[in-house]
Design an enzyme around this catalytic site. Structure first.
Site, PDB file in Angstrom:
ATOM      1  N   ARG A  38      45.847  21.305  24.915  1.00 59.13           N
ATOM      2  CA  ARG A  38      46.368  19.937  24.991  1.00 59.13           C
ATOM      3  C   ARG A  38      47.605  19.829  25.880  1.00 59.13           C
ATOM      4  O   ARG A  38      47.936  18.768  26.369  1.00 59.13           O
ATOM      5  CB  ARG A  38      46.749  19.476  23.592  1.00 59.13           C
ATOM      6  CG  ARG A  38      45.808  18.410  23.111  1.00 59.13           C
ATOM      7  CD  ARG A  38      46.226  17.873  21.815  1.00 59.13           C
ATOM      8  NE  ARG A  38      47.019  18.835  21.046  1.00 59.13           N
ATOM      9  CZ  ARG A  38      47.260  18.721  19.762  1.00 59.13           C
ATOM     10  NH1 ARG A  38      46.789  17.730  19.091  1.00 59.13           N
ATOM     11  NH2 ARG A  38      47.985  19.619  19.107  1.00 59.13           N
TER      12      ARG A  38
ATOM     13  N   LYS B 287      38.270  33.730  13.601  1.00 55.23           N
ATOM     14  CA  LYS B 287      38.192  33.596  12.153  1.00 55.23           C
ATOM     15  C   LYS B 287      39.400  32.821  11.630  1.00 55.23           C
ATOM     16  O   LYS B 287      40.393  32.760  12.344  1.00 55.23           O
ATOM     17  CB  LYS B 287      38.112  34.974  11.499  1.00 55.23           C
ATOM     18  CG  LYS B 287      39.397  35.801  11.692  1.00 55.23           C
ATOM     19  CD  LYS B 287      39.717  36.671  10.533  1.00 55.23           C
ATOM     20  CE  LYS B 287      40.418  36.012   9.418  1.00 55.23           C
ATOM     21  NZ  LYS B 287      41.853  35.714   9.625  1.00 55.23           N
TER      22      LYS B 287
ATOM     23  N   HIS C  62      38.641  40.819  14.319  1.00 53.17           N
ATOM     24  CA  HIS C  62      39.200  41.853  15.197  1.00 53.17           C
ATOM     25  C   HIS C  62      39.311  43.211  14.506  1.00 53.17           C
ATOM     26  O   HIS C  62      39.416  44.232  15.176  1.00 53.17           O
ATOM     27  CB  HIS C  62      40.532  41.405  15.815  1.00 53.17           C
ATOM     28  CG  HIS C  62      41.689  41.384  14.880  1.00 53.17           C
ATOM     29  ND1 HIS C  62      41.921  40.377  13.996  1.00 53.17           N
ATOM     30  CD2 HIS C  62      42.702  42.260  14.701  1.00 53.17           C
ATOM     31  CE1 HIS C  62      43.022  40.630  13.311  1.00 53.17           C
ATOM     32  NE2 HIS C  62      43.524  41.769  13.720  1.00 53.17           N
TER      33      HIS C  62
ATOM     34  N   LYS D 177      38.905  47.636  15.937  1.00 52.63           N
ATOM     35  CA  LYS D 177      40.006  48.613  15.887  1.00 52.63           C
ATOM     36  C   LYS D 177      39.450  50.027  16.063  1.00 52.63           C
ATOM     37  O   LYS D 177      38.400  50.370  15.515  1.00 52.63           O
ATOM     38  CB  LYS D 177      40.765  48.486  14.556  1.00 52.63           C
ATOM     39  CG  LYS D 177      41.612  47.200  14.492  1.00 52.63           C
ATOM     40  CD  LYS D 177      42.504  47.181  13.261  1.00 52.63           C
ATOM     41  CE  LYS D 177      43.212  45.851  13.117  1.00 52.63           C
ATOM     42  NZ  LYS D 177      44.569  45.830  13.645  1.00 52.63           N
TER      43      LYS D 177
ATOM     44  N   GLU E 254      50.988  44.028   4.937  1.00 52.73           N
ATOM     45  CA  GLU E 254      51.855  43.567   6.029  1.00 52.73           C
ATOM     46  C   GLU E 254      53.268  43.419   5.499  1.00 52.73           C
ATOM     47  O   GLU E 254      53.449  43.032   4.342  1.00 52.73           O
ATOM     48  CB  GLU E 254      51.373  42.207   6.540  1.00 52.73           C
ATOM     49  CG  GLU E 254      49.972  42.246   7.109  1.00 52.73           C
ATOM     50  CD  GLU E 254      49.547  40.890   7.638  1.00 52.73           C
ATOM     51  OE1 GLU E 254      49.844  40.604   8.800  1.00 52.73           O
ATOM     52  OE2 GLU E 254      48.953  40.117   6.883  1.00 52.73           O
TER      53      GLU E 254
ATOM     54  N   ASP F   6      41.944  34.343   4.048  1.00 54.24           N
ATOM     55  CA  ASP F   6      42.438  34.795   5.356  1.00 54.24           C
ATOM     56  C   ASP F   6      42.072  36.254   5.621  1.00 54.24           C
ATOM     57  O   ASP F   6      41.745  36.612   6.742  1.00 54.24           O
ATOM     58  CB  ASP F   6      43.964  34.616   5.400  1.00 54.24           C
ATOM     59  CG  ASP F   6      44.568  34.961   6.748  1.00 54.24           C
ATOM     60  OD1 ASP F   6      43.918  34.689   7.774  1.00 54.24           O
ATOM     61  OD2 ASP F   6      45.697  35.500   6.791  1.00 54.24           O
TER      62      ASP F   6
ATOM     63  N   HIS G 143      38.385  40.425   7.032  1.00 52.95           N
ATOM     64  CA  HIS G 143      38.695  41.797   7.445  1.00 52.95           C
ATOM     65  C   HIS G 143      38.329  42.848   6.385  1.00 52.95           C
ATOM     66  O   HIS G 143      37.721  43.856   6.692  1.00 52.95           O
ATOM     67  CB  HIS G 143      40.181  41.931   7.762  1.00 52.95           C
ATOM     68  CG  HIS G 143      40.668  40.981   8.817  1.00 52.95           C
ATOM     69  ND1 HIS G 143      39.910  40.625   9.899  1.00 52.95           N
ATOM     70  CD2 HIS G 143      41.838  40.312   8.946  1.00 52.95           C
ATOM     71  CE1 HIS G 143      40.598  39.782  10.660  1.00 52.95           C
ATOM     72  NE2 HIS G 143      41.764  39.572  10.098  1.00 52.95           N
TER      73      HIS G 143
ATOM     74  N   LYS H 192      51.128  39.826   2.168  1.00 55.20           N
ATOM     75  CA  LYS H 192      52.232  39.659   3.118  1.00 55.20           C
ATOM     76  C   LYS H 192      53.526  40.006   2.391  1.00 55.20           C
ATOM     77  O   LYS H 192      53.600  39.949   1.177  1.00 55.20           O
ATOM     78  CB  LYS H 192      52.270  38.227   3.625  1.00 55.20           C
ATOM     79  CG  LYS H 192      51.016  37.877   4.426  1.00 55.20           C
ATOM     80  CD  LYS H 192      51.260  36.776   5.418  1.00 55.20           C
ATOM     81  CE  LYS H 192      50.011  36.444   6.209  1.00 55.20           C
ATOM     82  NZ  LYS H 192      49.734  37.343   7.338  1.00 55.20           N
TER      83      LYS H 192
END
Ligand code: BG6
Length: 487
Positions: free
Chosen positions: A48, A147, A177, A181, A215, A234, A239, A339
């Protein structure tokens, strides 16, 4: 290196977004630097933002300075990369705004076209419809979907349905992804390139399996997306379930996309559903509270900018599940992700059974473990027992490193490098097929349903710890503990 790839135009929609700036251009740059892209290969940014080519390039320069080490960005290599770049503004919902893109693509009608939709999944169908309306989808076109596709089974199903009115399934590349890996690829070779592991790879020899994706970062300015997504949708839905598929699938007869994906699908279909009150027993959810990272205070999840004050979104999930088939009957799979955990550490631990009887005294013997480390460093390590040098019969742990020595390697390709090349080349093995994606959503759905109907809250954990205490208790009840993951 000379390129074996076809001539292509790759259109990155969402060109000024975080993922594109952090990962996609960097990945394409490295492949360009290493000579893997054909001379006739263009990268067209579309978003955009009302930028011209120079403005877009200025943006790329800025992000490259942040994400690509200077010593990897020689002036000549970088200029060669920039010569491939173009930019055109579009508004996803306004097909009329795609004219500039259409004109650029018309210059090379026969090239492979890759439309990489690095946007929220709500935009996938409108974008595909405009591409179709303007006649931009050729037989040599493919679309890459980031995703998560949808936020529920119904949502994913509907998006897939609409996208598939424009593209055929073999033109749709749903990216996860984690499948790209290096250690995940290596795990496939380890399993299917050796007789040794495959013969031990089932319930007679394996005690349990753990998959951790931890993470230390928080939600990092992505609250708009994350607060209505959460860790289960998520990370687990995509994953972690994909990793579980690679660990648990039967040996595929080849690496053909559908052959591999058929095997992964069987795993997803054999996953024991966690429903009703079992969700309370086997799934732990958590949300981080204020704490400190490297001595600096960090806010609680609810105090992150853009997060609702009363948000019950989970930033942590740990669960125990089973795969109901002959190979894995009654072997627990423990999955955990979150997280703001103690550190960044992702690994798969295959925990073998103890020896049935020890002539050395059982307390001295640790059971064998195969550890596939994805992050922060990549490694595959087999833990065995060996004799300690000396006159006595003392046993010690031996660590065998089973991966290639990365010292002296200038650059280990990132997952996106591999996956972008595969998308350009039309190799779909490492992408997720529609039925796999929907099977994963189907499995996740009873868990979200229970949380919604129960109205409970995620357990709290202090930032920089390993999640709520209930996560440790989940394994302690089975006399096990989470692997601490050596530094
Ligand atoms: C993404 C998630 O898919 O994966 C993010 O949306 C997460 O929330 C990221 O941070 C983790 O990827 P990696 O490769 O850094 O482990």
């Amino acid at each position: 290196m000379s390129s074996s790839l076809p001539d292509f135009d790759i259109v990155i929609v969402g060109a000024t977004g975080d993922l594109a700036l952090r990962k996609l251009y960097k990945a394409l740059y490295y492949r360009c630097r290493d000579g893997q892209l054909p001379a006739a290969g263009r990268i067209i940014g579309a978003s955009r933002a009302e930028l011209d080519r120079d403005g877009f390039i200025a943006m790329l320069e800025e992000s490259a300075a942040q994400y690509i080490p200077d010593e990897h960005r020689g002036a000549e290599d970088w200029q060669r990369f920039l010569s491939r770049i173009d930019y055109t503004p579009i508004d996803a919902f306004d097909c009329g705004s795609y004219r500039g893109l259409a004109d650029r693509l018309a210059e090379h009608p026969d090239r492979v076209r890759v439309f990489y939709l690095s946007t929220g999944s709500k935009l996938f169908a409108p974008i595909c419809n405009c591409l179709r309306e303007l006649g931009l989808i050729t037989p040599q076109s493919r679309v890459v979907l980031e995703k998560p596709v949808g936020n529920s089974l119904e949502g994913a199903h509907e998006i897939n349905r609409q996208v598939l009115e424009c593209f055929s399934e073999d033109q749709v590349f749903r990216i996860d992804h984690y499948l790209g890996k290096e250690p995940v690829q290596n795990l496939m070779v380890l399993r299917f390139g050796n007789t040794m592991f495959e013969s031990l790879w089932h319930q007679s020899y394996i005690d349990h399996i753990q998959v951790t994706v931890a993470e230390n970062l928080g939600v990092e300015g992505r609250a708009g997306f994350y607060d209505h997504t959460g860790a289960l949708r998520d990370m687990i839905q995509s994953h972690l379930l994909q990793l579980l598929c690679i660990i648990a699938m039967e040996p595929p007869p080849s690496t053909d996309p559908d052959v591999v994906r058929d095997e992964k699908l069987k795993v997803l279909r054999s996953l024991r559903p966690i429903t009703g009150s079992d969700v309370d027993r086997f799934v732990v959810r958590g949300q981080y509270q204020a704490g400190a990272v490297d001595g600096k205070p960090v806010p609680s999840y609810r105090d992150e900018p853009g997060v609702a004050d009363d948000s019950n979104t989970e930033t942590f999930v740990a669960l125990k599940t089973y795969i109901d088939n002959w190979r894995w009957a009654e072997i627990p799979f423990y999955l955990r992700t979150g997280k703001r955990l103690a550190r960044r550490m992702s690994e798969i631990v295959i925990q073998f059974r103890h020896v049935p009887f020890s002539i050395f005294g059982r307390s001295e013997l640790n059971a064998n473990r195969l550890i596939i480390r994805l992050q922060p460093n990549e490694e595959i390590r087999l833990q065995l027992s060996g004799k300690r040098i000396g006159t006595g019969m003392r046993v010690r742990d031996l660590q065998l490193h089973l991966d290639e020595d990365q010292r002296g390697v200038d650059h280990v390709p990132d997952a996106y490098e591999r996956l972008l090349i595969d998308a350009i080349d039309g190799r779909a093995t490492l992408f997720v097929r529609r039925d796999e994606l929907e099977a994963a959503w189907r499995w996740v759905e009873p868990i979200t349903a229970r949380w919604e109907e129960d109205g409970g809250q995620p357990g709290r954990y202090v930032a920089s710890t390993w999640g709520p205490t209930a996560a440790a208790a989940l394994l302690a009840r089975d006399n096990r503990e989470w692997d601490a993951g050596a530094d």
